[in-house]
Every structure is written in C-alpha cells, then in structure tokens.
Design a protein around this motif. Structure first.
Motif, PDB file in Angstrom:
ATOM      1  N   LEU A   1       0.079   3.546  -2.693  1.00  0.00           N
ATOM      2  CA  LEU A   1      -0.776   4.608  -2.582  1.00  0.00           C
ATOM      3  C   LEU A   1      -0.563   5.911  -1.703  1.00  0.00           C
ATOM      4  O   LEU A   1      -0.619   6.947  -1.514  1.00  0.00           O
TER       5      LEU A   1
ATOM      6  N   THR B   1      -4.176  -1.512  11.424  1.00  0.00           N
ATOM      7  CA  THR B   1      -4.754  -2.594  11.763  1.00  0.00           C
ATOM      8  C   THR B   1      -3.105  -3.849  12.270  1.00  0.00           C
ATOM      9  O   THR B   1      -3.764  -4.600  13.075  1.00  0.00           O
TER      10      THR B   1
ATOM     11  N   ASN C   1     -11.839   8.806  11.455  1.00  0.00           N
ATOM     12  CA  ASN C   1     -10.843   8.267  11.684  1.00  0.00           C
ATOM     13  C   ASN C   1      -9.427   7.531  12.167  1.00  0.00           C
ATOM     14  O   ASN C   1      -9.273   7.529  12.912  1.00  0.00           O
TER      15      ASN C   1
ATOM     16  N   MET D   1       0.912  -1.210  -0.278  1.00  0.00           N
ATOM     17  CA  MET D   1       0.387  -0.546   0.078  1.00  0.00           C
ATOM     18  C   MET D   1       1.060   1.330   0.366  1.00  0.00           C
ATOM     19  O   MET D   1       0.475   2.405  -1.003  1.00  0.00           O
ATOM     20  N   ARG D   2       1.715   1.337   0.932  1.00  0.00           N
ATOM     21  CA  ARG D   2       2.609   2.330   1.165  1.00  0.00           C
ATOM     22  C   ARG D   2       3.509   2.634  -1.083  1.00  0.00           C
ATOM     23  O   ARG D   2       3.575   4.099  -0.725  1.00  0.00           O
TER      24      ARG D   2
ATOM     25  N   MET E   1      -4.689   2.750   7.630  1.00  0.00           N
ATOM     26  CA  MET E   1      -5.439   1.993   8.310  1.00  0.00           C
ATOM     27  C   MET E   1      -4.456   1.195   8.748  1.00  0.00           C
ATOM     28  O   MET E   1      -4.553   0.212   9.048  1.00  0.00           O
ATOM     29  N   MET E   2      -3.575   0.674   7.221  1.00  0.00           N
ATOM     30  CA  MET E   2      -3.655  -0.771   7.379  1.00  0.00           C
ATOM     31  C   MET E   2      -2.398  -0.657   8.686  1.00  0.00           C
ATOM     32  O   MET E   2      -1.922  -1.486   9.210  1.00  0.00           O
TER      33      MET E   2
ATOM     34  N   HIS F   1      -1.657   7.728   2.686  1.00  0.00           N
ATOM     35  CA  HIS F   1      -2.500   7.912   2.093  1.00  0.00           C
ATOM     36  C   HIS F   1      -3.546   7.154   3.343  1.00  0.00           C
ATOM     37  O   HIS F   1      -3.083   6.454   4.078  1.00  0.00           O
ATOM     38  N   PRO F   2      -4.986   7.786   3.089  1.00  0.00           N
ATOM     39  CA  PRO F   2      -5.553   6.953   4.228  1.00  0.00           C
ATOM     40  C   PRO F   2      -5.904   5.329   4.624  1.00  0.00           C
ATOM     41  O   PRO F   2      -5.508   4.993   5.962  1.00  0.00           O
ATOM     42  N   ASN F   3      -6.608   4.667   3.438  1.00  0.00           N
ATOM     43  CA  ASN F   3      -5.589   3.913   3.860  1.00  0.00           C
ATOM     44  C   ASN F   3      -4.681   2.874   4.393  1.00  0.00           C
ATOM     45  O   ASN F   3      -4.659   1.946   4.608  1.00  0.00           O
ATOM     46  N   THR F   4      -3.629   3.285   3.835  1.00  0.00           N
ATOM     47  CA  THR F   4      -2.234   3.452   4.257  1.00  0.00           C
ATOM     48  C   THR F   4      -1.970   3.257   5.804  1.00  0.00           C
ATOM     49  O   THR F   4      -2.087   2.298   6.802  1.00  0.00           O
TER      50      THR F   4
END
Length: 83
Positions: free
Chosen positions: A7, A20, A55, A3-4, A16-17, A11-14
């Motif tokens: 994205l 996690t 978030n 993801m890094r 959030m990972m 990035h918000p998805n990065t």
C-alpha cells in the motif's frame, strides 16, 4: 513490511498498523520506541488525511495516553486539548 510494500508508507492502513505496533510496544514498557512510532504515524496521518480527520485525532489521543503513562502530564494535556 507487507502493508508498506503493498500500500505504501503513507496509506492510512499502513499508518494504522504502525500505531498498532506502537501500542504493543507501550504495553511492553518500551515507551520511547512506542513514542517514535506514534510520532511517525501521526506525521503521516497529518500529511495524508489532515489535522482534523478522526484517525489523526485518534492518533493524537493515543500519544497523549502514552505521555500520561510516562508521567509527562503537561505534554499529555496539550495533546488531549488538541484532540
């Protein structure tokens, strides 16, 4: 790293990972490593999404749960109040 690379670090998805991964480390008893990742993710969330984004607030709550589990009750309370 996927993801890094795709994205970007902020990035918000990065982010959030990263959160996690921190939760997994917490479950494994690696509290200091988990806190380092939560702090990194929270900083990114604040910079990218702002302090009041859901978030960002969820990340603050996650950190509070970890601190509570570590016996850092005063620090946890401060974060719960912020969230």
């Amino acid at each position: 790293q996927g993801m890094r690379g795709t994205l970007g670090n902020q990035h918000p998805n990065t982010l959030m990972m990263i959160s996690t991964m921190a939760a997994l480390l917490k479950d494994m008893g690696e509290y200091n490593k988990a806190m380092a990742l939560y702090e990194k993710a929270l900083q990114g969330m604040r910079e990218t999404l702002g302090d009041r984004h859901p978030n960002t607030l969820a990340m603050i709550s996650n950190m509070a749960v970890l601190l509570q589990g570590m016996g850092e009750h005063n620090k946890a309370m401060a974060l719960y109040e912020e969230a």
